[in-house]
Design a protein around this motif. Structure first.
Motif, short mmCIF file in Angstrom:
data_model
loop_
_atom_site.label_atom_id
_atom_site.label_comp_id
_atom_site.label_asym_id
_atom_site.label_seq_id
_atom_site.Cartn_x
_atom_site.Cartn_y
_atom_site.Cartn_z
N TRP A 47 0.83 -1.20 0.00
CA TRP A 47 0.00 0.00 0.00
C TRP A 47 0.87 1.26 0.00
N PRO A 85 -4.79 -2.96 -2.13
CA PRO A 85 -3.40 -2.50 -2.26
C PRO A 85 -3.16 -1.80 -3.59
N ASP A 86 -2.07 -1.06 -3.66
CA ASP A 86 -1.71 -0.37 -4.90
C ASP A 86 -0.86 -1.26 -5.81
N TRP A 132 -7.86 -8.16 1.58
CA TRP A 132 -7.27 -7.30 0.56
C TRP A 132 -7.51 -7.83 -0.85
#
Length: 283
Positions: A223, A230-231, A268
């Motif tokens: 993140w 999450p990125d 996630w």
């Protein structure tokens, strides 16, 4: 029972192995839609893209296992007595817990592919009664230790490849792609990576198993802000007593890859599936 000839290596590409349909026959999209109707209810994303990916990569992994001699073709891809039909276990089930098989017939037309896809069938389908034994489900669990993150092992990152390779750069989040200062990029990435390690120390189940070219990896979320999804997702391989990270995936890519083994249930991963970027990537 006959098996697929192993005088040559099997192709790992489903569409090189078999003709999977076009507008003049049952199209690939229609085959997949039929499968989505047959399988236990699950959200497969726009245009069933997750399901398409799942079938293609299930075939790839079973072909890799056969080519490497870990299993026989008879185990995963048997043929009928006269070699006119073959099938493989998709690893999916109906709502009545019946396994589902991809069923192929010998391609008698002059074509590159030796087979063509007839459809997806359950064990009691008349087409499958000619098989002496039906194929086993793809087994990814060769070593249970590969599925669980060992928080005591060191990590070794190939940052030059992760942050510098052109293929990887396109998968990095915007915050890294738009930063021209290499030192700042390294600080941002390493800081986010340390945060991920702390989260994994508290809960090793955050790492999700994934199969890549027949090898088990662990996917861990990274993140760069405060949000559920999450990125970026880092792929870790366990090698010689440590975890090696050479590449990152976009969240959507990570979900589709992880679904190959099982439907992800960690928060996630579920957040990825619910995100707008996931729907966009599947279109």
């Amino acid at each position: 029972m006959m098996t697929i000839s192993m005088t040559q290596k099997m192709t790992t590409n489903l569409f090189d192995f078999a003709w999977c349909g076009n507008s003049y026959t049952t199209s690939w999209d229609q085959h997949i839609q039929n499968l989505a109707t047959l399988v236990r209810p699950e959200d497969w994303g726009p245009q069933n893209q997750v399901l398409k990916n799942y079938i293609s990569y299930t075939f790839e992994n079973l072909a890799i296992a056969v080519n490497h001699g870990r299993v026989t073709a008879e185990t995963y891809l048997p043929t009928t007595s006269y070699g006119m039909c073959c099938c493989f276990n998709t690893g999916l089930f109906t709502q009545y817990d019946e396994p589902i098989y991809a069923y192929f017939k010998r391609n008698e037309l002059e074509a590159v592919q030796a087979w063509y896809l007839k459809g997806f069938k359950t064990a009691n389908a008349s087409e499958l009664l000619s098989f002496e034994a039906l194929p086993q489900r793809m087994n990814y669990l060769t070593d249970p230790a590969d599925f669980i993150l060992d928080t005591q092992l060191p990590w070794r990152m190939n940052l030059q490849h992760i942050l510098g390779d052109e293929k990887n750069i396109g998968q990095l989040p915007r915050i890294l792609q738009q930063t021209t200062d290499r030192e700042i990029v390294l600080q941002l990435f390493n800081g986010a990576l340390q945060s991920t390690k702390k989260r994994l120390t508290a809960n090793y189940n955050l790492a999700v198993p994934n199969s890549f070219h027949g090898q088990i990896q662990l996917l861990v979320p990274i993140w760069f802000g405060q949000k559920a999804a999450p990125d970026l997702v880092l792929a870790l391989s366990r090698e010689n007593g440590c975890y090696v990270g050479r590449t990152c995936l976009t969240p959507a890519m990570a979900y589709r890859s992880a679904r190959l083994i099982a439907a992800p249930t960690v928060p996630w991963m579920l957040a990825i599936k619910e995100s707008k970027s996931f729907s966009t990537s599947c279109q």
